[in-house]
Each structure stands twice: as C-alpha cells, then as structure tokens.
Design an enzyme around this catalytic site. Structure first.
Site, short mmCIF file in Angstrom:
data_model
loop_
_atom_site.label_atom_id
_atom_site.label_comp_id
_atom_site.label_asym_id
_atom_site.label_seq_id
_atom_site.Cartn_x
_atom_site.Cartn_y
_atom_site.Cartn_z
N HIS A 67 -42.40 55.61 -23.02
CA HIS A 67 -41.12 55.84 -23.70
C HIS A 67 -41.22 55.40 -25.16
CE1 HIS A 67 -38.41 56.50 -20.07
NE2 HIS A 67 -39.62 56.32 -19.56
N HIS A 96 -40.64 53.99 -9.82
CA HIS A 96 -42.11 53.90 -9.79
C HIS A 96 -42.60 52.45 -9.68
CE1 HIS A 96 -41.72 53.41 -14.15
NE2 HIS A 96 -41.58 54.70 -14.37
N ASN A 101 -45.54 50.19 -11.56
CA ASN A 101 -45.79 50.68 -12.91
C ASN A 101 -44.66 50.28 -13.86
OD1 ASN A 101 -47.09 53.21 -11.07
ND2 ASN A 101 -48.37 52.31 -12.65
N ARG A 151 -46.72 32.57 -7.78
CA ARG A 151 -45.68 31.65 -8.26
C ARG A 151 -44.63 32.35 -9.12
NH1 ARG A 151 -50.26 28.19 -9.18
NH2 ARG A 151 -50.39 26.58 -7.55
N ASP A 163 -50.26 59.69 -6.89
CA ASP A 163 -51.06 60.75 -7.49
C ASP A 163 -52.54 60.40 -7.56
OD1 ASP A 163 -50.97 58.79 -9.43
OD2 ASP A 163 -50.53 60.15 -11.10
N ASP A 183 -43.08 62.21 -10.81
CA ASP A 183 -43.09 61.82 -12.23
C ASP A 183 -43.75 62.92 -13.07
OD1 ASP A 183 -42.39 60.13 -14.34
OD2 ASP A 183 -44.30 59.07 -14.30
N LEU A 196 -50.64 55.58 -19.41
CA LEU A 196 -50.26 56.62 -18.46
C LEU A 196 -48.94 57.21 -18.91
CD1 LEU A 196 -51.13 55.00 -15.01
CD2 LEU A 196 -52.11 57.10 -15.93
N ALA A 197 -48.84 58.53 -18.90
CA ALA A 197 -47.66 59.22 -19.40
C ALA A 197 -47.25 60.32 -18.43
CB ALA A 197 -47.93 59.80 -20.79
#
Length: 379
Positions: free
Chosen positions: A142, A215, A218, A226, A247, A273, A306-307
């Site tokens: 984003h 998701h 991710n 802890r 995926d 996604d 990752l997009a």
C-alpha cells in the site's frame, strides 16, 4: 425440464461421495441424490466423466483480474471485467477489493458497486475496502501517501447503507470503540490487517466486534512466545475467522496447517488477493503506482515486497490438498462455505437443495473444467 449433472464424485455437506447426481431447476439445486434414482425422468443429462462437482468458490479479496485493477477502473465496466474473469475460473461470487486510496476513488468504487448490485451483476457480492486506515510500518504494497486515520468524510461514506456486503480492513490502532460501534450499526464487516498491534490491542479490537483477520501472517505483528502479536491473538480467539492466501508464496504450508489446526473448519478461509493480471497471461502490471512483476507466480513490486497474487482462488485448492494436507471437502469449506457464511450469503456456498446452483467441476488435478452460475453453465 431440469438439467441433471452426473459427476464421478460430488462434494456435499456430508463429504465426497460417488454415485451421486445433482438436479438443477430454475437456477437452483432441486435435488441431490443417488444417480440411479434421478436418471430417466426426462431431464437433460450432462455426464461429467472423471470430474468432481463442488460449490462455486467465494472470494473476499479480489483487487483485480482479467487485466483490470479496481483502483484504476472503479466503474461498472471495470467490475464486470473483474467478476467475469474470476467466474470463468470458478469464483462464482467475489468481493472486488479497493486498496488504500483517496476518498474520491473510494466514493467512485462504492457508487459503481451499488449500481452493479442494482443491475443484478451475478456474483458481485459487495465491496472490500482494504485500507486506508492501516499502520504504515505494516503497509505492505500500500502507498504511504494514502494511509490515514478515518476522517469525517471517510466515516460518512462508510456509514452509508449498502445494498451488498461492505468489508473494511483496518489496523487495530484505528479500530476505536466509537468507530467500531458506528460501523457495526451500519452493517459493515470489520477485519484487522496491516497492523502492528500487540495481542492485547488486537483482542481489544475483537471485543469491539472485529470478527475477521485479513491475510493472516502477512503484513502484521507475528507470533512470538513472549509477544504473540496479532497472529497469536487471532489464532487463539475462537470468535475470529482468519483469511489466508494459499498461493504457495505468501504463507508456508506448515503455517497454513497450523492455522487450520487452530481455527478449525468453521473459522479458516482462503482468499486470492488477486491483482489485475489474474486470469491473464500477463506478467507485469501496476499496483498502488508501482510496477509489479510476476516471476514464477510470485508478484513483487519495485521495493521487492509481495504485492498481491496472480492466482485465482481455485488455484488454492491444489495447495490446500497437495501441500497442506486438507481433504477436498475441507478445502472447499475454506474457499466456498466459510466465506459465504461470513458475508451472510445463506443461498450459496454448499451443494444443498434450495440453494443457488453455483457450481464447479474439477478434474483429478483439481483444475476447473466447468462453472455454473445460478444454474447456467459458463462458456
């Protein structure tokens, strides 16, 4: 006259069974029963040799498909392109997803979805707004320039009545008691994602009515012994349903299996996604103003993050069965039944008499060979 589908096997709430057939009448599942009992009554008969019949898939996170990204084309035409691309691949119902952007684009997307629902676009269930109320440190792909706390204009847009489902992904830092109460009253489904929350902060959001996690694993605070973070809070809370991307790139199969073991068949679902290249032969596109390339199925932006993904949801079935170790009925629960339930769509997501005849036929490799939407075969 109805249409009788005669597969090799059929997946119903009772599990996977042979010697069963399904009768479609008026767009609905009229009967499911023994093949010998249903044959020979004048119905059109369709033999699906060596194929397994299951419910059409329901995808809650679809950024794009068919060469179109919702952020770039928040119109009726854009929605149709995306819906049709995913339906052809077995996702008979989807939530087009808008990633973090300005309020004007959000308004255009909401208007287009409302018009699409009024026009009866089959398979369009509503809208998923993934952001822009996210934590910058966990923004993923984003764009930072769009991330913000909800403004009065944002809240007014979100609180408007919707003809379909409205799902909002936000960080725990923005899931205030007041905002959650107002959006819950407006019927908005709330999901935590892109969040650096502690386990305590995540649980506080769940106490306020947030019922999903976007998701899982991710773009969120991880599980440590802890400091259990958002991942630990989500896995431990029986109120929460977790969405995951299966995926083969976003989540290791062992982590997927751990989530399945923790959440069970009622609280585990998968999403694609998908970005604009899903359902095409393209290997490059744009997302949030950056170039995204797909290399060996893995989509990364210019920062190496990752997009989104290049898959359609049916691609997840082979991962869930072949790598995670689920049975096909369990995989279909995650990709159809559970997401339909989350959206409140009681008329689909399972092969039971009286439900919409949204169906897929799978070959032994779990590739989609046939798709029916409201009883009509596509293609």
């Amino acid at each position: 006259m109805g249409t009788l589908l005669i597969p090799h096997r059929i997946v119903t709430p009772a599990g996977s069974q042979g010697n069963q057939a399904l009768l479609i009448e008026d767009g609905l599942i009229a009967r499911v029963g023994a093949t010998d009992d249903l044959r020979g009554h004048g119905h059109e008969e369709v033999l699906l040799a060596e194929q397994t019949l299951g419910p059409g898939l329901v995808d809650l996170q679809v950024n794009g498909g068919g060469g179109c990204l919702l952020n770039d084309d928040p119109t009726i035409e854009g929605l149709l392109t995306i819906v049709q691309a995913h339906q052809a691949a077995g996702s008979t119902t989807i939530l087009p997803t808008l990633i973090s952007t300005d309020v004007e684009t959000m308004k255009r997307a909401r208007k287009a979805v409302e018009e699409g629902l009024q026009q009866g676009i089959s398979g369009l269930a509503g809208l998923h707004l993934e952001g822009p109320f996210l934590d910058d440190v966990k923004r993923g792909a984003h764009a930072s320039e769009f991330l913000r706390a909800p403004t009065a204009e944002d809240r007014s847009l979100l609180e408007q009545a919707s003809a379909g489902a409205l799902l909002l992904t936000l960080s725990a830092s923005h899931a205030t008691e007041d905002l959650c109460a107002k959006l819950h009253d407006a019927g908005v489904i709330l999901s935590l994602g892109h969040s650096s929350a502690s386990a305590e902060e995540a649980t506080a959001a769940f106490d306020r009515g947030v019922c999903l996690v976007t998701h899982l694993y991710n773009a969120m605070s991880p599980l440590a012994h802890r400091d259990p973070g958002l991942v630990g809070a989500a896995l431990a809370d029986e109120r929460v349903t977790t969405g995951l991307i299966a995926d083969g790139h976003h989540v290791h199969p062992t982590a997927l299996r751990a989530a399945w073991q923790a959440k069970g068949s009622e609280r585990f679902l998968c999403v694609s996604d998908a970005i604009g290249i899903a359902g095409t032969s393209q290997s490059e596109t744009s997302l949030a103003g950056q170039t995204v390339r797909a290399v060996d199925g893995r989509c990364v932006n210019q920062e190496g993050r990752l997009a989104g993904s290049a898959i359609v949801l049916s691609d997840s079935l082979a991962v869930l069965v072949g790598q995670v170790g689920l049975t096909l009925p369990e995989a279909l629960l995650a990709c159809s039944t559970v997401p339909a339930r989350v959206l409140g769509l009681g008329d689909r997501g399972s092969l039971k008499p009286g439900l919409r005849a949204d169906l897929i036929a799978l070959d032994p490799n779990l590739d989609v060979q046939g798709v029916w939407v409201a009883g009509r075969r596509l293609g």
